[in-house]
Design a protein around this motif. Structure first.
Motif, PDB file in Angstrom:
ATOM      1  N   LEU A  81      51.499  69.766 -22.343  1.00  0.00           N
ATOM      2  CA  LEU A  81      50.846  68.635 -21.676  1.00  0.00           C
ATOM      3  C   LEU A  81      49.647  69.084 -20.852  1.00  0.00           C
ATOM      4  N   LEU A  82      49.681  70.281 -20.306  1.00  0.00           N
ATOM      5  CA  LEU A  82      48.517  70.789 -19.579  1.00  0.00           C
ATOM      6  C   LEU A  82      47.335  70.999 -20.524  1.00  0.00           C
ATOM      7  N   ALA A  83      47.610  71.410 -21.763  1.00  0.00           N
ATOM      8  CA  ALA A  83      46.542  71.545 -22.743  1.00  0.00           C
ATOM      9  C   ALA A  83      45.974  70.177 -23.114  1.00  0.00           C
ATOM     10  N   VAL A  84      46.832  69.177 -23.251  1.00  0.00           N
ATOM     11  CA  VAL A  84      46.360  67.811 -23.534  1.00  0.00           C
ATOM     12  C   VAL A  84      45.526  67.291 -22.380  1.00  0.00           C
ATOM     13  N   LEU A  85      45.936  67.583 -21.146  1.00  0.00           N
ATOM     14  CA  LEU A  85      45.178  67.139 -19.972  1.00  0.00           C
ATOM     15  C   LEU A  85      43.792  67.760 -19.948  1.00  0.00           C
ATOM     16  N   HIS A  86      43.678  69.016 -20.376  1.00  0.00           N
ATOM     17  CA  HIS A  86      42.367  69.668 -20.395  1.00  0.00           C
ATOM     18  C   HIS A  86      41.488  69.106 -21.496  1.00  0.00           C
ATOM     19  N   ARG A  87      42.062  68.898 -22.673  1.00  0.00           N
ATOM     20  CA  ARG A  87      41.261  68.484 -23.825  1.00  0.00           C
ATOM     21  C   ARG A  87      40.870  67.017 -23.747  1.00  0.00           C
TER      22      ARG A  87
ATOM     23  N   VAL B  13      47.629  65.454 -11.698  1.00  0.00           N
ATOM     24  CA  VAL B  13      46.276  65.034 -11.304  1.00  0.00           C
ATOM     25  C   VAL B  13      46.245  64.653  -9.826  1.00  0.00           C
ATOM     26  N   SER B  14      47.265  63.958  -9.354  1.00  0.00           N
ATOM     27  CA  SER B  14      47.318  63.568  -7.946  1.00  0.00           C
ATOM     28  C   SER B  14      47.355  64.778  -7.029  1.00  0.00           C
ATOM     29  N   SER B  15      48.121  65.803  -7.400  1.00  0.00           N
ATOM     30  CA  SER B  15      48.183  67.008  -6.572  1.00  0.00           C
ATOM     31  C   SER B  15      46.887  67.796  -6.638  1.00  0.00           C
ATOM     32  N   PHE B  16      46.286  67.875  -7.823  1.00  0.00           N
ATOM     33  CA  PHE B  16      45.052  68.648  -7.976  1.00  0.00           C
ATOM     34  C   PHE B  16      43.905  68.028  -7.185  1.00  0.00           C
ATOM     35  N   ARG B  17      43.816  66.705  -7.194  1.00  0.00           N
ATOM     36  CA  ARG B  17      42.754  66.007  -6.456  1.00  0.00           C
ATOM     37  C   ARG B  17      43.142  65.690  -5.014  1.00  0.00           C
ATOM     38  N   ASP B  18      44.396  65.971  -4.651  1.00  0.00           N
ATOM     39  CA  ASP B  18      44.913  65.692  -3.302  1.00  0.00           C
ATOM     40  C   ASP B  18      44.748  64.208  -2.960  1.00  0.00           C
ATOM     41  N   ARG B  19      45.141  63.363  -3.905  1.00  0.00           N
ATOM     42  CA  ARG B  19      45.080  61.911  -3.731  1.00  0.00           C
ATOM     43  C   ARG B  19      46.468  61.324  -3.942  1.00  0.00           C
ATOM     44  N   PRO B  20      47.069  60.776  -2.922  1.00  0.00           N
ATOM     45  CA  PRO B  20      48.410  60.169  -3.093  1.00  0.00           C
ATOM     46  C   PRO B  20      48.349  58.946  -3.992  1.00  0.00           C
ATOM     47  N   LEU B  21      49.346  58.796  -4.816  1.00  0.00           N
ATOM     48  CA  LEU B  21      49.477  57.614  -5.651  1.00  0.00           C
ATOM     49  C   LEU B  21      50.184  56.510  -4.872  1.00  0.00           C
ATOM     50  N   PRO B  22      49.972  55.248  -5.238  1.00  0.00           N
ATOM     51  CA  PRO B  22      50.643  54.152  -4.520  1.00  0.00           C
ATOM     52  C   PRO B  22      52.157  54.293  -4.552  1.00  0.00           C
ATOM     53  N   GLU B  23      52.782  53.950  -3.443  1.00  0.00           N
ATOM     54  CA  GLU B  23      54.228  54.082  -3.355  1.00  0.00           C
ATOM     55  C   GLU B  23      54.960  53.071  -4.226  1.00  0.00           C
ATOM     56  N   ASP B  24      54.323  51.953  -4.524  1.00  0.00           N
ATOM     57  CA  ASP B  24      54.969  50.920  -5.329  1.00  0.00           C
ATOM     58  C   ASP B  24      54.605  51.031  -6.807  1.00  0.00           C
ATOM     59  N   LEU B  25      54.170  52.227  -7.253  1.00  0.00           N
ATOM     60  CA  LEU B  25      53.764  52.449  -8.632  1.00  0.00           C
ATOM     61  C   LEU B  25      54.887  53.150  -9.395  1.00  0.00           C
ATOM     62  N   VAL B  26      55.144  52.676 -10.604  1.00  0.00           N
ATOM     63  CA  VAL B  26      56.111  53.305 -11.498  1.00  0.00           C
ATOM     64  C   VAL B  26      55.410  53.561 -12.821  1.00  0.00           C
ATOM     65  N   VAL B  27      55.729  54.700 -13.459  1.00  0.00           N
ATOM     66  CA  VAL B  27      55.009  55.140 -14.654  1.00  0.00           C
ATOM     67  C   VAL B  27      56.011  55.636 -15.684  1.00  0.00           C
ATOM     68  N   PHE B  28      55.766  55.347 -16.952  1.00  0.00           N
ATOM     69  CA  PHE B  28      56.503  55.972 -18.050  1.00  0.00           C
ATOM     70  C   PHE B  28      55.677  55.861 -19.313  1.00  0.00           C
ATOM     71  N   GLY B  29      55.905  56.777 -20.240  1.00  0.00           N
ATOM     72  CA  GLY B  29      55.181  56.790 -21.507  1.00  0.00           C
ATOM     73  C   GLY B  29      55.123  58.194 -22.076  1.00  0.00           C
ATOM     74  N   GLU B  30      55.081  58.267 -23.393  1.00  0.00           N
ATOM     75  CA  GLU B  30      54.972  59.553 -24.090  1.00  0.00           C
ATOM     76  C   GLU B  30      53.515  59.853 -24.404  1.00  0.00           C
ATOM     77  N   VAL B  31      53.104  61.109 -24.209  1.00  0.00           N
ATOM     78  CA  VAL B  31      51.727  61.529 -24.442  1.00  0.00           C
ATOM     79  C   VAL B  31      51.674  62.358 -25.715  1.00  0.00           C
ATOM     80  N   GLY B  32      50.817  61.957 -26.659  1.00  0.00           N
ATOM     81  CA  GLY B  32      50.644  62.695 -27.901  1.00  0.00           C
ATOM     82  C   GLY B  32      49.599  63.781 -27.766  1.00  0.00           C
ATOM     83  N   LEU B  33      49.524  64.650 -28.770  1.00  0.00           N
ATOM     84  CA  LEU B  33      48.576  65.765 -28.728  1.00  0.00           C
ATOM     85  C   LEU B  33      47.129  65.307 -28.822  1.00  0.00           C
ATOM     86  N   SER B  34      46.883  64.143 -29.369  1.00  0.00           N
ATOM     87  CA  SER B  34      45.513  63.621 -29.449  1.00  0.00           C
ATOM     88  C   SER B  34      45.155  62.758 -28.242  1.00  0.00           C
ATOM     89  N   GLY B  35      46.000  62.743 -27.227  1.00  0.00           N
ATOM     90  CA  GLY B  35      45.703  62.000 -26.008  1.00  0.00           C
ATOM     91  C   GLY B  35      46.151  60.562 -26.030  1.00  0.00           C
TER      92      GLY B  35
END
Length: 454
Positions: free
Chosen positions: A338-344, A379-401
Motif C-alpha cells: 500500500l505504501l507503493a500504491v500511495l507513492h505511485r 497521510v494524516s500523520s505525514f502531513r500532521d493534519r488530524p482527521l475529523p473525529e466523526d469520520l469513518v472510512v473503509f474500502g479496498e485499494v487496488g494496485l492501480s489506485g
C-alpha cells in the motif's frame, strides 16, 4: 521378534515420510518431522480400540433415508461464546479451544460447564490441575458448583471408561497434550499421543452424541501444538487471544463445520472471571479528547457483524539507511504494497520515513477493507493534519489506485451511524441505496479522490 514400524509426520502439514529428513517437501518447513509408532510389533496383540459401550453399530443407509431434523443446539449461557460457535454447542461435536498460557481457557470452560451443569449432565476432566485447584477457582469466581462432576485423570482409557458410565452430555478435557494412551508407546504430548488421544475422543463424541471440548496449548509461533492433522479431526477450532497487559480477550473461530468462520467474541477479564462485552465497538473507540493526527476509525467485518476499530499510524524521519515498516494487527507485506500504491497514485513519497501502524485494542484485521483507512491515517500523520473525529472510512485499494467495494457496505454504514459518526468515505460500489439520516457519505473511485476528500 519383528521391529515395530514407525513413520515421520510433519507437525505443520501432517505429511508422512518413511524416514527422517530435515525439510518437509510438502510445506517447505525445516525440522518439523517427528517420529510416531504405526502399530505394535509382530507377535504382540494390538490394543483394542476404545469406544463407547452403548454405541450402535455402523450401518449403510441411503441418502434420502437420513433424518434431516436439525439437532437442537445447547446454549452455553454466553451470547459471545454462542456467536463464535455458530449459535451454540452441537451434540456429538468435538471443539478444540487453544490459547496462550493465562489467556483464560480454563476459566471460560469452567464458567460454561458450571452453567450447563444446572440443566444437563456435565463432566470436567482436569489433567493439569488437581481437584482442589479447580474447586478453589470455582469458589473465587462464585460459581454454582453443586452439580458439576469433576475427574482428575490423564489416562485416555480411564477417562473414556468414566465417561461411558456417567454419560455426560458435555465433557471438557483440559488438556489434550497431557493425555496418554496405553496403546501408544511414546511420551505424553508427543505427536502420536496427541493424535491418537484426539482421535479417540472425537470418535467417542460421534458415537455417544456427547459434546467434547478439548483444551490445546499454543506454540511460540502462535499455532496449536501438535500435528496439523489435529485440526482436521475436530469439528470446531477456536482461539482465545489476549495479551497480559490488557483485560480484554477475543475469541475467534478458525474452523467451524456448524457455522461461520472468523467469528469474533469479546470478553473482559474481571475478578469474577470472563464477562462478555455486549458492544465491542464501544471499547475499541475509546479515543482521546483532543483530535490527533494519524488516527482514523474504520469498519471491519468480523464473521456476521460489523466492528468499529481505530487504526493509528506514525510516520517519522528515519535515522538509518533502511526505514522501518512495522504493522501491529495488520499484514506486514500488505503495508509495504500500500505504501507503493500511495507513492505511485497518491503522489506521496515516504521511502525515507519510518512507518508504524497499529490497530487499537489488539484486534487482528484480516480483511482488505482496512486499506483505505490505513493510507488516510498515514497521510494524516505525514502531513500532521488530524482527521475529523466523526469520520469513518473503509474500502479496498487496488494496485492501480482504484478503490474497490467490500462486502456488506450498507451494514457497515448503519453500524457507524448508530455510534454517532456523521461522515464516511466509502467506495462507489458501496454507495448507500438511500441516504442515511444524519450521515454524509462521500463515494470515491480512486485514491486521488479519497485524498482530495480529506
Amino acid at each position: 521378534m519383528a521391529k515395530q514400524k514407525s513413520a515421520f509426520v510433519c507437525n505443520e502439514c501432517g505429511n508422512e515420510y518413511s524416514k527422517w529428513q530435515g525439510q518437509c517437501h510438502d510445506c517447505g518447513e525445516w525440522n518439523t518431522l517427528t517420529e510416531i509408532k504405526l502399530g505394535p510389533a509382530a507377535g504382540k496383540s494390538a490394543p483394542r480400540a476404545v469406544g463407547y459401550a452403548g454405541a450402535a453399530a455402523s450401518e449403510v443407509q441411503t441418502l434420502d433415508s437420513i433424518n434431516l431434523e436439525d439437532l437442537p443446539r445447547i446454549h452455553s449461557g454466553s451470547s459471545e461464546f454462542d456467536r463464535v460457535l455458530g449459535g451454540g454447542l452441537v451434540p456429538g461435536s468435538a471443539v478444540l479451544i487453544g490459547g496462550h498460557p493465562g489467556a483464560g481457557k480454563s476459566t471460560l470452560l469452567l464458567q460454561t460447564l458450571c452453567r450447563l451443569a444446572q440443566s444437563v449432565p456435565a463432566l470436567y476432566v482436569t489433567g493439569e490441575e488437581s481437584l482442589q485447584q479447580v474447586a478453589m477457582r470455582a469458589k473465587r469466581l462464585e460459581l454454582k458448583a453443586d452439580k458439576l462432576q469433576l475427574l482428575s485423570e490423564t489416562q485416555l482409557e480411564a477417562i473414556l471408561s468414566h465417561a461411558a458410565r456417567q454419560r455426560p452430555q458435555v465433557m471438557v478435557v483440559d488438556s489434550v497434550q497431557v493425555l496418554h494412551s496405553d496403546g501408544v508407546t511414546s511420551a505424553p504430548g508427543s505427536v502420536s499421543q496427541v493424535r491418537e488421544c484426539a482421535a479417540a475422543l472425537t470418535r467417542f463424541a460421534k458415537q455417544s452424541n456427547t459434546i467434547v471440548l478439548l483444551v490445546g496449548h499454543v506454540t511460540k509461533e502462535g499455532s496449536l501444538a501438535g500435528p496439523k492433522v489435529l485440526e482436521h479431526m475436530i469439528d470446531c477450532s477456536i482461539m482465545l487471544e489476549g495479551s497480559s497487559d490488557t483485560r480484554f480477550r477475543t475469541l475467534r473461530g478458525q474452523k467451524n463445520r456448524f457455522g461461520a468462520v472468523n467469528e469474533l467474541g469479546v470478553f473482559a477479564m474481571t475478578e469474577l472471571g470472563l464477562k462478555e462485552v455486549k458492544n465491542p465497538s464501544a471499547i475499541f473507540l475509546n479515543r482521546q479528547s483532543e483530535p490527533a493526527s494519524g488516527s482514523v476509525v474504520m469498519v471491519v467485518w468480523e464473521g456476521t457483524r460489523p466492528l468499529l476499530v481505530e487504526i493509528q499510524a506514525l510516520v517519522d524521519s528515519s535515522s538509518v539507511g533502511h526505514p522501518r515498516r512495522v504493522a501491529v494487527g495488520l499484514e506486514q507485506n500488505r503495508l509495504a504494497m500500500l505504501l507503493a500504491v500511495l507513492h505511485r497514485h497518491g503522489g506521496l513519497q515516504v521511502g525515507d520515513q519510518d512507518v508504524f501502524v497499529n490497530v487499537v485494542g489488539g484486534v487482528k484485521v484480516l480483511e482488505t477493507s482496512a486499506d483505505l483507512a490505513l493510507l488516510l491515517a498515514i497521510v494524516s500523520s505525514f502531513r500532521d493534519r488530524p482527521l475529523p473525529e466523526d469520520l469513518v472510512v473503509f474500502g479496498e485499494v487496488g494496485l492501480s489506485g482504484e478503490i474497490r467495494p467490500v462486502p456488506s457496505g450498507q451494514e457497515r454504514l448503519q453500524e457507524a451511524a448508530k455510534h454517532g459518526f456523521k461522515r464516511a468515505i466509502v467506495p462507489s460500489g458501496n454507495r448507500p441505496r438511500k441516504a442515511l439520516e444524519g450521515m454524509t457519505v462521500v463515494a470515491v473511485d480512486t485514491l486521488a479522490q479519497a485524498l482530495d476528500a480529506i
